[in-house]
Write an enzyme that holds these catalytic residues in place. Structure first.
Site, short mmCIF file in Angstrom:
data_model
loop_
_atom_site.label_atom_id
_atom_site.label_comp_id
_atom_site.label_asym_id
_atom_site.label_seq_id
_atom_site.Cartn_x
_atom_site.Cartn_y
_atom_site.Cartn_z
N SER A 290 39.78 44.00 29.54
CA SER A 290 40.55 44.60 30.64
C SER A 290 40.42 46.12 30.68
O SER A 290 40.81 46.74 31.65
CB SER A 290 42.02 44.21 30.52
OG SER A 290 42.61 44.84 29.42
N LYS B 10 46.67 49.18 28.14
CA LYS B 10 46.69 49.45 29.58
C LYS B 10 46.86 50.94 29.81
O LYS B 10 47.27 51.68 28.92
CB LYS B 10 47.87 48.71 30.25
CG LYS B 10 47.73 47.18 30.26
CD LYS B 10 46.86 46.72 31.40
CE LYS B 10 46.87 45.19 31.54
NZ LYS B 10 46.34 44.51 30.34
#
Lengths: 171, 171
Positions: B92, B129
């Site tokens: 990600s 993230k």
DNA sequence: TTTTTTGAATAGTGTACAGTATTCTAAAAA
DNA sequence: TTTTTAGAATACTGTACACTATTCAAAAAA
């Protein structure tokens, strides 16, 4: 007040010192004393490594989720006397996870086998390339289609400095 | 034979010892003695960092092309007591140069400001993230379009563990 | 009895000192 | 004269020892 014979069980208990264990005097060169003190104060830079499957909650040294204790230097540098760093430039190896500005850990005691990422001096310029063996000979290939492979022969002045073992990337 | 007065200039010369400089005895906890010895023998893991614009030839300590001497631990870990490592999983954050299996250096003494890459526990799973501030609130965004941003609020159980300062990638 | 005191007991810590290693030179030998 | 050598000179090195810190419990005090 307070006199008489033996006091069995008296005395300072073990493990009360600064390091909670016995110490021995070791001679340290003066210029390294502060470094060694700092090294000791951080317990040799051994920090916890967590697996990313760890459960929620705040990480603590008592945590059971610690994968292991890690010293980056020891983990990344297997041959300290044969290792050096190179700052990467350019985008020819982004496919191998190497970005411009990254610090490459290079071990020159490892054999530059085909498939390995190596640091090579090509005509006076340091470059990172992957060593590739084909039927036509040994090549240095970029991990980026915009760059052409370079054949290694006696004509072009190519010296392989060492094998890249890891990449440090600042986010 | 051999007697008489003074022997001016006699004596063992300075800088002949193991470390070529004066030493002082320092008490070291027994469990760390071998570690400290190794640390000393590699001069504190200070290795040369070469700029990639270095000219050809074999690198040597005498080289003028050395950018600086670097200790990876000191370079990457500014707050040893507040730093830990996390092994990354998933793709990600490839856009930020983070690949599956990489070791992330996480400093939890840094403030998780918008724009920073952070480690967060989302519903019991650790994830990497980028923190992002929009008019609609704070979000955790992946650096990969296949993942949707996650809004930070009181409903979902999100704890930010710390700020990622660098990524170590094995080649 | 309970509380307080004080020296015994024992671990922690720094460093002075003794012993080692090395080099130099004046005196002895060649 | 040149060569050899014993001891002077001085730096290096490990560790024994002295001193400190801390705790315990018997004796004294309350």
């Amino acid at each position: 007040m307070g006199s008489g014979g033996a006091r069995k069980g008296a005395g300072r208990p073990k493990g009360q010192g600064k390091y909670k264990e016995p110490t021995k005097p070791v001679r340290i060169p003066e210029s390294m004393i502060t470094d060694v003190m700092k090294y000791l104060s951080v317990k040799g830079y051994r920090l916890p490594l967590y697996a990313s499957t760890v459960q929620a909650g705040f990480p603590s040294p008592a945590d059971d989720y610690i994968e292991e204790q890690l010293d980056l230097n020891k983990h990344l540098i297997k041959h300290p006397t044969a290792t050096f760093f190179v700052r990467a430039a350019g985008d020819s190896m982004v496919g191998a996870g190497i970005h411009s500005g990254d610090i490459l850990v290079v071990d020159r005691s490892l054999e530059p086998k085909p498939g390995k990422v190596v640091i090579a001096a090509i005509d006076g310029q340091l470059t990172v390339k992957r060593l590739s063996q084909t039927s036509k000979g040994l090549y240095l290939k970029a991990e980026n289609d915009q760059y052409k492979p370079i054949k290694i022969n006696e004509i072009n002045d190519i010296i392989i400095w060492g094998v890249v073992t890891s990449v440090v990337h600042k986010v």
